[in-house]
Each structure stands twice: as structure tokens, then as C-alpha cells.
Design a protein around this motif. Sequence first.
Motif, short mmCIF file in Angstrom:
data_model
loop_
_atom_site.label_atom_id
_atom_site.label_comp_id
_atom_site.label_asym_id
_atom_site.label_seq_id
_atom_site.Cartn_x
_atom_site.Cartn_y
_atom_site.Cartn_z
N ARG A 104 -1.04 -18.99 -1.74
CA ARG A 104 -1.24 -19.78 -0.88
C ARG A 104 -1.49 -19.32 0.84
NH1 ARG A 104 0.13 -26.24 -2.40
NH2 ARG A 104 -1.82 -26.52 -3.61
N GLU A 105 -0.43 -18.48 0.65
CA GLU A 105 0.19 -17.60 2.08
C GLU A 105 -0.84 -16.00 1.87
OE1 GLU A 105 3.49 -15.54 1.64
OE2 GLU A 105 3.92 -17.23 2.42
N GLY A 106 -1.79 -16.24 0.86
CA GLY A 106 -2.42 -14.78 1.32
C GLY A 106 -2.08 -13.46 0.47
N TYR A 107 -0.63 -13.90 -0.35
CA TYR A 107 0.02 -12.44 -0.41
C TYR A 107 -0.04 -11.40 -1.11
CZ TYR A 107 4.28 -10.35 -2.09
OH TYR A 107 5.69 -9.63 -2.42
N PHE A 108 -0.93 -12.28 -2.75
CA PHE A 108 -1.69 -10.93 -3.35
C PHE A 108 -3.00 -10.63 -2.65
CE2 PHE A 108 1.10 -14.73 -5.76
CZ PHE A 108 1.75 -13.66 -6.52
N ASP A 109 -3.20 -11.57 -1.87
CA ASP A 109 -4.70 -10.44 -1.33
C ASP A 109 -4.51 -9.59 -1.25
OD1 ASP A 109 -5.41 -13.47 -1.22
OD2 ASP A 109 -5.99 -13.81 0.96
N SER A 110 -5.94 -8.72 -1.45
CA SER A 110 -6.24 -7.00 -1.06
C SER A 110 -5.01 -6.26 -1.94
CB SER A 110 -6.12 -6.87 0.42
OG SER A 110 -6.79 -7.89 1.18
N THR A 111 -4.03 -6.54 -3.37
CA THR A 111 -3.21 -5.81 -3.63
C THR A 111 -4.03 -5.27 -5.10
OG1 THR A 111 -2.31 -7.93 -4.59
CG2 THR A 111 -1.03 -7.71 -2.97
N LEU A 112 -3.13 -4.36 -5.40
CA LEU A 112 -3.58 -3.22 -6.68
C LEU A 112 -2.79 -3.60 -7.96
CD1 LEU A 112 -5.98 -1.00 -7.22
CD2 LEU A 112 -3.90 -0.03 -6.51
N CYS A 113 -4.08 -4.49 -8.71
CA CYS A 113 -2.95 -4.73 -10.20
C CYS A 113 -2.02 -3.04 -10.44
CB CYS A 113 -3.60 -4.40 -11.39
SG CYS A 113 -3.55 -6.40 -11.10
N HIS A 114 -1.43 -2.61 -10.34
CA HIS A 114 -1.03 -1.09 -10.30
C HIS A 114 -0.74 -0.38 -12.10
CE1 HIS A 114 2.52 -3.17 -10.36
NE2 HIS A 114 3.51 -2.54 -10.90
N ARG A 115 -0.71 -1.50 -12.90
CA ARG A 115 0.36 -1.09 -14.07
C ARG A 115 -0.81 -1.41 -15.12
NH1 ARG A 115 5.96 -0.82 -17.43
NH2 ARG A 115 5.84 1.43 -17.73
N LEU A 116 -1.07 -0.32 -17.05
CA LEU A 116 -1.85 -1.03 -17.57
C LEU A 116 -0.73 -0.67 -18.59
CD1 LEU A 116 -4.11 -2.11 -18.98
CD2 LEU A 116 -5.12 0.06 -18.56
N VAL A 117 -1.09 -1.56 -20.28
CA VAL A 117 -0.09 -0.48 -21.01
C VAL A 117 -0.47 -1.35 -22.25
CG1 VAL A 117 2.23 -1.29 -22.72
CG2 VAL A 117 2.15 -1.43 -20.34
N PRO A 118 -1.63 -0.24 -22.52
CA PRO A 118 -2.29 -0.46 -24.04
C PRO A 118 -1.81 0.24 -25.21
CG PRO A 118 -2.76 1.78 -22.60
CD PRO A 118 -0.96 1.23 -21.96
N SER A 119 -1.27 -0.04 -25.38
CA SER A 119 -0.63 -0.45 -26.68
C SER A 119 0.39 -0.60 -26.89
CB SER A 119 -0.94 1.61 -27.14
OG SER A 119 0.59 2.76 -26.48
N GLY A 120 0.92 -0.98 -27.83
CA GLY A 120 2.60 -1.19 -28.58
C GLY A 120 2.33 -3.27 -28.46
N ILE A 121 2.51 -3.15 -26.80
CA ILE A 121 2.49 -4.35 -25.92
C ILE A 121 1.09 -3.90 -25.29
CG2 ILE A 121 4.69 -5.13 -26.08
CD1 ILE A 121 4.79 -4.76 -23.68
N PHE A 122 0.80 -5.35 -24.74
CA PHE A 122 -0.97 -5.80 -23.91
C PHE A 122 -0.64 -5.97 -21.92
CE2 PHE A 122 -0.84 -4.92 -28.49
CZ PHE A 122 -1.49 -3.63 -28.79
N VAL A 123 -0.61 -5.55 -21.67
CA VAL A 123 -0.42 -6.42 -20.95
C VAL A 123 -0.50 -5.64 -19.29
CG1 VAL A 123 2.09 -7.11 -21.43
CG2 VAL A 123 2.31 -5.52 -19.78
N LEU A 124 -1.38 -6.24 -18.20
CA LEU A 124 -1.97 -6.30 -16.83
C LEU A 124 -1.01 -6.32 -16.02
CD1 LEU A 124 -3.94 -4.73 -14.72
CD2 LEU A 124 -5.38 -6.78 -14.85
N GLN A 125 -0.75 -5.37 -15.35
CA GLN A 125 0.62 -5.59 -14.50
C GLN A 125 0.38 -5.65 -12.61
OE1 GLN A 125 4.49 -3.39 -14.60
NE2 GLN A 125 5.52 -4.34 -12.36
N CYS A 126 0.71 -6.77 -12.33
CA CYS A 126 -0.02 -7.07 -11.11
C CYS A 126 0.95 -7.95 -9.93
CB CYS A 126 -1.13 -8.03 -10.61
SG CYS A 126 -2.24 -7.68 -11.83
N GLY A 127 0.92 -8.01 -7.99
CA GLY A 127 1.75 -8.97 -7.92
C GLY A 127 2.60 -8.13 -7.09
N ASP A 128 2.20 -6.96 -6.69
CA ASP A 128 3.67 -5.36 -6.49
C ASP A 128 2.30 -5.04 -4.79
OD1 ASP A 128 4.54 -3.80 -4.88
OD2 ASP A 128 5.08 -2.63 -6.44
N PRO A 129 2.54 -5.77 -3.92
CA PRO A 129 2.00 -5.61 -2.96
C PRO A 129 2.25 -4.25 -2.45
CG PRO A 129 3.59 -6.22 -1.60
CD PRO A 129 4.35 -6.55 -3.21
#
Length: 259
Positions: free
Chosen positions: A132-157
Motif C-alpha cells: 500500500r505504500e508502494g514499496y514494491f513498485d518498480s522493483t525487479l524480480c531478481h532470481r529464478l530457480v528453474p530446477s530442483g525447486i521452482f521459484v521466482l524471487q521478488c521483493g528486494d528493491p
Amino acid sequence: MAVNSKREYERRRYEKWQARQEAARTRRQRQRVIAASVVGALVIGTGVVAAVALNQDDGAPQAAPTASDVAEPTPAPSLPARTGNGGVVPDPAAAEGRTWTGTLTTSVGVVEVELDGAAAPQAVANFVTLAREGYFDSTLCHRLVPSGIFVLQCGDPTATGTGGPGYSWGPVENAPADDVYPAGTLAMARVGNDAESMGSQFFLVYEDSTIPSDTAGGYTVFGRITSGLDVVQAIADAGTQPGTERPVQDVIIEGVEIQ
């Protein structure tokens, strides 16, 4: 391109390909020594979700490299840190013990989510407050793990994997007892073996994943994807930039709306 320049380019490309082949042989040998498959732990470096990677190199012959195979990775962006909620952990009462709905609008598509304020009040209060305070706005999802486990990591400005809102919190909430995180799960990142280290980073699970607990337990599940899982899957299908865990195409959170 001049003949000599072209030969030099081809020579460098071939040397890089040889180095990749040698690295692959080394990985296969190490795998045979330690196990048929190895699963690491999900950790975050001072505020990041670090995901596990399984090396699935099966020893099959690899094709000769193309220009894209040997391209240098795109440098990580240099982005400023952000403080969320004035550097104070949000009150879990703000989750109101109810279900919330939200929309993550990204540069590659829209992902709709549902947040469980009853099962994970601290995590949901944290996410709702920051959104609600716009903390996540214009942030990059910086990490993708495509094997073993399957996750996209976001939330780091800062897009470095070490950024956070200026505070940390815990303990772990609503972690699955069987360590299975179904496709569509939203969960919080944390430092390995530290239940009090969650901040702003979160991950989206795009295929069923078994993520082993550590001494701190599992990972806080605070919601699920209700629409747009195909968007995340398409990001994963495109793979990562050479030599990095960044998605091939930058995934930018343009805004988050919560109701």
C-alpha cells in the motif's frame, strides 16, 4: 567483420565452449561422489530468499555454442535501498485475520493473489503494508530457480538479493509440515536457520516443489496465486541469463493493489 577479427571471435567462442564442457564434466563427477541428486537449502543473504538448485546435468552431449550461449551476462542493476513502514515491523493485527485479494502488475503480465491473514497474520500485515505504500513498485524480480525447486524471487528493491525494508521479523508462520510447496504458493524468504530474518523478499512457486526445512523450520506461506500462474511459468520457461540466476527478460513489478 575482418577475417582475422572473425577468427579471433570464433576462437574465443570455442574456448568458452570448452570451458563449459569441462565445468559440466566436473559437476557430473562431483554428483557421482556425493549423490545422484543434491538439494541445497533455501536461504536468503541478509534479507534474501535463496532458493535451492538441483544440478540436472545428465551427461548428454552438448551442442556447440551459439553467439547467445557465450554472451556476457547483463550486469545487475544498481538500485537504491528502500525503508518500509518507517523501518518498523507492521503490527500483525493489521491483517485483520481475513482473506485479502491483490493484483501484482508486472512488466510481463498480471498475477492475481489471495492472502491468508488468519494463517499468516504477520506476513500478510507486512505484505499489505508495504504494497500500500508502494514499496514494491518498480522493483525487479531478481532470481529464478528453474530446477530442483521452482521459484521466482521478488521483493528486494536493490535487486541484489540482500535488500530489505530496514527491519526483520519472525517466527515462521504456516509452513507445510511435509515441506511440499504446491504450484501457486506465495512464501516468504529468510536467512537459512534464522526464523527471525524475514523482511520484504518473497517467492512465487510455479511448479510443485519440495523445499527441506532447516533448523528454523520451513518457510512462511502467506498466500496463493489465483490467476496468472501461466505468466510466472512463461518467465521460467524462458530461462536465466548466462552465468546468473536473473530471468532472461527483466521482470519488473510495476505496482501492487490490495483489497
